[in-house]
Design an enzyme around this catalytic site. Structure first.
Site, short mmCIF file in Angstrom:
data_model
loop_
_atom_site.label_atom_id
_atom_site.label_comp_id
_atom_site.label_asym_id
_atom_site.label_seq_id
_atom_site.Cartn_x
_atom_site.Cartn_y
_atom_site.Cartn_z
N ARG A 1 0.82 -1.22 0.00
CA ARG A 1 0.00 0.00 0.00
C ARG A 1 0.85 1.27 0.00
O ARG A 1 0.44 2.30 -0.53
CB ARG A 1 -0.93 0.00 1.21
CG ARG A 1 -2.05 -0.99 1.03
CD ARG A 1 -2.95 -1.08 2.21
NE ARG A 1 -4.12 -1.87 1.87
CZ ARG A 1 -5.02 -2.29 2.75
NH1 ARG A 1 -4.87 -2.00 4.02
NH2 ARG A 1 -6.05 -2.98 2.35
N LYS B 1 -20.60 -17.37 0.27
CA LYS B 1 -22.05 -17.29 0.49
C LYS B 1 -22.80 -16.47 -0.55
O LYS B 1 -22.34 -15.41 -0.96
CB LYS B 1 -22.31 -16.67 1.86
CG LYS B 1 -21.95 -17.60 2.99
CD LYS B 1 -22.34 -16.96 4.29
CE LYS B 1 -22.23 -17.95 5.43
NZ LYS B 1 -22.46 -17.30 6.71
N GLY C 1 -13.57 -8.07 -1.51
CA GLY C 1 -13.45 -9.08 -0.45
C GLY C 1 -12.06 -9.66 -0.40
O GLY C 1 -11.06 -8.95 -0.44
N GLY D 1 -13.89 -3.86 0.39
CA GLY D 1 -15.26 -3.41 0.62
C GLY D 1 -15.69 -2.36 -0.40
O GLY D 1 -16.82 -2.39 -0.90
P1 AMP Z 1 -15.56 -14.54 -0.03
O1 AMP Z 1 -14.91 -13.73 1.05
O2 AMP Z 1 -17.04 -14.49 -0.04
O3 AMP Z 1 -14.95 -14.26 -1.39
O4 AMP Z 1 -15.27 -16.06 0.31
C1 AMP Z 1 -13.98 -16.59 0.31
C2 AMP Z 1 -14.02 -17.88 1.04
O5 AMP Z 1 -14.89 -18.80 0.41
C3 AMP Z 1 -12.68 -18.55 1.08
O6 AMP Z 1 -12.22 -18.50 2.40
C4 AMP Z 1 -12.96 -19.97 0.64
O7 AMP Z 1 -12.35 -20.94 1.46
C5 AMP Z 1 -14.45 -20.10 0.75
N1 AMP Z 1 -15.01 -21.13 -0.16
C6 AMP Z 1 -14.85 -21.23 -1.48
N2 AMP Z 1 -15.43 -22.34 -1.95
C7 AMP Z 1 -15.99 -22.97 -0.89
C8 AMP Z 1 -16.74 -24.17 -0.74
N3 AMP Z 1 -17.02 -24.95 -1.80
N4 AMP Z 1 -17.14 -24.52 0.49
C9 AMP Z 1 -16.85 -23.72 1.56
N5 AMP Z 1 -16.16 -22.58 1.47
C10 AMP Z 1 -15.73 -22.19 0.27
#
Ligand code: AMP
Length: 395
Positions: free
Chosen positions: A35, A197, A353, A376
């Site tokens: 950064r 999610k 993210g 964010g």
């Molecule tokens: P995000 O911050 O929403 O981009 O989510 C990232 C996280 O999603 C990472 O820590 C991954 O380990 C998790 N992730 C990706 N694929 C899966 C999966 N099939 N089951 C559980 N967690 C997952």
């Protein structure tokens, strides 16, 4: 859009909001100076014009004045990166600061103390913002990471500079890159949304449907879509209360002529661990006791073809649990596909993210066209929101 290129900073003091929220180890040493490096072009241009620089930033989330969060810890690193001895003042407003700013000569850099030592910073307090504004002739915002916050130093301070405010080169590049993907893109446009999610990405998905031709949905989100369509997802992560929403998204996508690509096979495991037993199974037939943790080989192949056919690519979120080596292959394969099309002239933007962590871990950061610095802020932009820090410069 006004940037630093629109100003000559000769004999001017530039008050720059930078994002020096860098990681420190137990000895308070900076462990990743990305950064600081990123702010260098803006600072250099101002000094080369013959001006001086006052830097302001937050560090961590202190509750009032906490020595552990003092920006004094980073003075040495900033000095090293910029190649100029940086002066430091242990406050960001008040008489002593005014004196230090007044004494600042052209070619010099002054770093102010952590803005968040004052609760007025995050509260966007007017009086505090006005005091900050006294620290410079021209306000430059170069901190995309906090552009989605209406804080004193990121937003409110701008109104005390009327015409004398602009974007730093880092923030300008962020805005241009996002614009290149969302508004002025070369078609076909592909968005890849992975991660854990549906609930955290739903607004992004809905907004992005108006902007893209193809949408790859991967990662943990997959299973809510698969189960909603009648598939068996075993013990995979799944948000049952979002299944209806998933079906609505599929309908909306069809109505808008957006092609949605979900994994067709997954690497399933009997445990959430690197040495779990694994098998590749059809995404609609995951046995009970097993969970899908990565995109399977057929899916990787299909995604590769989709990536190959597109000219603009936005990537947010991993395709699997990339933190565990066993389940990182899908994400790596996707990174390789994006690397290849980028070399062939496509524009690729990664951000939002935790995406940046995955991209850095596998060495893709230099292979995509642009890696966004704001998690964010990037997500909120993709959700179609206007960012207050950006609006404050534009207004
Ligand atoms: P995000 O911050 O929403 O981009 O989510 C990232 C996280 O999603 C990472 O820590 C991954 O380990 C998790 N992730 C990706 N694929 C899966 C999966 N099939 N089951 C559980 N967690 C997952």
């Amino acid at each position: 859009m006004k940037t630093i290129e629109d100003f000559n900073f000769k004999n001017k003091k530039a008050l720059i909001r930078v994002d020096f929220n860098v990681p420190l180890n137990n000895n308070f040493e900076v462990t990743d100076a990305t950064r600081i490096e990123a702010a260098k072009p803006t600072i250099k241009k101002i000094l080369e014009d013959g001006g001086s620089v006052v830097l302001m930033s937050h560090l961590g989330r202190p509750k009032g004045v906490e020595a552990a969060y003092s920006l004094k810890h980073i003075v040495e690193k900033v000095t090293e990166v910029l190649g100029i001895q940086v002066k430091f003042i242990a406050d960001c407003v008040g008489e002593k600061v005014t004196e230090a700013v007044n004494n600042l000569q052209n070619g010099e850099i002054l770093l102010l103390e952590n803005l968040r030592f004052y609760k007025e910073e995050t509260a966007g307090d007017e009086g505090f913002s006005k005091q900050l504004a006294n620290n410079g002739d021209i306000y430059v915002n170069d901190a995309f990471g906090t552009a989605h916050r209406a804080h004193a130093s990121t937003t409110i301070v701008a109104k005390y500079f009327s015409e004398h405010k602009c974007f730093g080169s880092l923030l300008a590049k962020e805005i241009e890159s996002i614009d290149k993907v969302l508004n002025n893109s070369e078609k076909p446009v592909l968005a890849i949304l992975g991660g854990a999610k549906v609930s955290s990405k739903i607004t992004v998905i809905e907004n992005i449907l108006d902007k893209v031709d193809h949408l790859i949905i991967g990662g943990g989100m997959t299973f809510t879509f698969v189960k909603a369509q009648g598939g068996s997802v075993g013990d995979s992560i799944c948000e049952d209360d979002k299944m209806e929403l998933a079906l609505e998204i599929l309908e909306k996508a069809a109505a808008k002529n957006v092609q949605i690509h979900l994994p067709v096979d997954v690497l399933a495991a009997d445990d959430f661990s690197n040495d779990a037993n694994t098998q590749v199974v059809d995404v609609t037939q995951i046995p009970d006791g097993w969970q899908g943790l990565d995109a399977g080989p057929k899916s990787q192949h299909i995604f590769d073809e989709v990536v190959n056919s597109c000219k603009t690519i936005l990537w947010n979120g991993p395709l699997g649990v990339f933190e565990l080596e066993t389940f990182s292959k899908g994400t790596i394969a996707l990174g390789n596909s994006i690397d290849r099309v980028t070399k062939n002239g496509a524009f690729s933007l990664v951000g939002g993210g935790d995406s940046v962590a995955a991209v850095k871990q596998f060495g893709f950061a230099d292979k995509v066209s642009y890696v966004s610095t704001g998690g964010g802020a990037m997500l909120e932009t993709l959700e179609g929101k206007n960012l207050p820090g950006i609006d404050a410069i534009l207004s």
